[in-house]
Design a protein around this motif. Structure first.
Motif, PDB file in Angstrom:
ATOM      1  N   HIS A  67      77.286   0.093  -5.321  1.00 49.84           N
ATOM      2  CA  HIS A  67      78.551   0.083  -4.576  1.00 49.84           C
ATOM      3  C   HIS A  67      78.331   0.573  -3.148  1.00 49.84           C
ATOM      4  CE1 HIS A  67      82.970  -0.220  -5.303  1.00 49.84           C
ATOM      5  NE2 HIS A  67      83.014   0.495  -4.183  1.00 49.84           N
ATOM      6  N   LEU A  68      77.595   1.656  -3.012  1.00 50.40           N
ATOM      7  CA  LEU A  68      77.327   2.221  -1.693  1.00 50.40           C
ATOM      8  C   LEU A  68      76.495   1.258  -0.849  1.00 50.40           C
ATOM      9  CD1 LEU A  68      77.742   4.738   0.046  1.00 50.40           C
ATOM     10  CD2 LEU A  68      75.628   5.671  -0.908  1.00 50.40           C
ATOM     11  N   PHE A  69      75.565   0.568  -1.480  1.00 46.58           N
ATOM     12  CA  PHE A  69      74.758  -0.431  -0.777  1.00 46.58           C
ATOM     13  C   PHE A  69      75.639  -1.520  -0.194  1.00 46.58           C
ATOM     14  CE2 PHE A  69      72.781  -4.667  -1.171  1.00 46.58           C
ATOM     15  CZ  PHE A  69      71.765  -4.546  -0.238  1.00 46.58           C
ATOM     16  N   TYR A  70      76.546  -2.059  -1.016  1.00 44.69           N
ATOM     17  CA  TYR A  70      77.451  -3.101  -0.535  1.00 44.69           C
ATOM     18  C   TYR A  70      78.285  -2.605   0.645  1.00 44.69           C
ATOM     19  CZ  TYR A  70      76.528  -5.878  -4.768  1.00 44.69           C
ATOM     20  OH  TYR A  70      75.938  -6.622  -5.759  1.00 44.69           O
ATOM     21  N   VAL A  71      78.788  -1.391   0.534  1.00 41.97           N
ATOM     22  CA  VAL A  71      79.669  -0.849   1.577  1.00 41.97           C
ATOM     23  C   VAL A  71      78.911  -0.648   2.888  1.00 41.97           C
ATOM     24  CG1 VAL A  71      81.066   1.138   2.283  1.00 41.97           C
ATOM     25  CG2 VAL A  71      81.248   0.256  -0.046  1.00 41.97           C
TER      26      VAL A  71
END
Length: 212
Positions: free
Chosen positions: A19-23
């Protein structure tokens, strides 16, 4: 609780990382594009009255629809999610960049010109620093939005905290819903605070009141 972490702890950590990667990637891409477009539109404001409304309409398209369309062409790859989220990340930064730049008083521009600055020097040394509070406000807004929209990645099997939310909803498991929703909320708050800290370092104290 211990039983939950034994069963789902590793999956939850992986979901948070995804999730953090996508953001981070999508907000970074969107920010660069938005900053460039915002500067460009501030130089040709007559075009902005056509471009900004079109982009605002794009923002109203439901995220799942947009990701679904890209999925048809790109397939089940991270680029599908990153492309969709990057596009959604553009408008808040673009709008605030444009607003901040055209809001710079003409007296500052004239002063820069009087000091012998070129248009590029005036932009980099005068206009962008004065518009920085608005730009950072757009970045904060964009980041918070993307944290919530990134849950849609799970709809096409690409992970993230949305996996826990959607599985929890489909199985009526409140624990899984909370396991996905709470970390997402913490990410939004945490990233917002980091941006606030950056603002305090990058923006002169007298200009911070203009950041929204």
């Amino acid at each position: 609780m211990s039983n939950f972490f034994r069963l789902y702890g590793e999956k939850l950590l992986n979901a948070i990382g995804t999730h953090l990667f996508y953001v981070l990637i999508s907000v970074s891409i969107g920010f660069v594009i938005a900053l460039f477009l915002g500067i460009l539109l501030s130089r040709v404001p007559k075009i902005s009255k056509y471009v900004l409304p079109v982009l605002s309409v794009v923002q109203t398209i439901p995220g799942i629809v947009f990701i679904g369309i890209l999925f048809l062409y790109l397939g089940m790859v991270p680029a599908t999610v990153l492309a969709a989220l990057s596009i959604y990340a553009i408008f808040p930064v673009l709008k605030n960049t444009y607003t901040g730049l055209i809001g710079v008083s003409e007296q500052y521009k004239e002063a820069a010109k009087g000091c012998g600055m070129s248009s590029l020097q005036s932009l980099l040394r005068v206009e962008l620093p004065l518009a920085l509070p608005a730009i950072i406000g757009g970045l904060r807004m964009s980041t918070v939005y993307i944290v919530s929209w990134a849950v849609l990645a799970s709809m096409i099997g690409l992970g993230g905290l949305g996996d826990f939310i959607y599985i929890g909803v489909s199985t009526n498991n409140n624990t899984l819903i909370i396991a996905g929703a709470v970390p997402a909320a913490i990410l939004a708050v945490g990233l917002g605070l980091l941006i606030d800290c950056f603002q305090k370092k990058a923006v002169p104290k007298g200009l911070r009141r203009d950041a929204k």
